[in-house]
Design a protein around this motif. Structure first.
Motif, PDB file in Angstrom:
ATOM      1  N   PRO A   7      -4.214  -5.421  -0.456  1.00  0.00           N
ATOM      2  CA  PRO A   7      -3.177  -4.388  -0.490  1.00  0.00           C
ATOM      3  C   PRO A   7      -3.693  -3.099   0.131  1.00  0.00           C
ATOM      4  N   THR A  14       4.968  -3.916  -5.827  1.00  0.00           N
ATOM      5  CA  THR A  14       4.847  -5.093  -6.688  1.00  0.00           C
ATOM      6  C   THR A  14       6.207  -5.422  -7.276  1.00  0.00           C
ATOM      7  N   PRO A  20       1.057  -0.316  -4.622  1.00  0.00           N
ATOM      8  CA  PRO A  20      -0.365  -0.568  -4.859  1.00  0.00           C
ATOM      9  C   PRO A  20      -1.150   0.713  -5.162  1.00  0.00           C
TER      10      PRO A  20
END
Length: 61
Positions: A7, A14, A20
């Motif tokens: 990431p 997510t 992230p």
């Protein structure tokens, strides 16, 4: 090409909507909280050990 890309910037959020970067910040804050709690518990344990040693030394049965 890796199966699980790392990431980074531009990564999709997510499933719960957390980016992230936000997840990383949240996890770093949690680690800091847990480390502080561990330091406190270690200090309390050391105090209790010292007290137990002190009072065990005073006991003359």
């Amino acid at each position: 090409m890796p199966l699980h890309p790392r990431p980074g910037r531009g990564s999709p959020p997510t499933p719960d909507g957390e980016t992230p970067a936000a997840e990383l910040a949240r996890l770093r804050a949690r680690v800091a909280e847990l480390e502080a709690a561990e330091r406190k518990l270690n200090a309390e344990r050391d105090i209790l050990r010292a007290a137990a040693k002190y009072f065990a030394g005073e006991t003359r049965w």
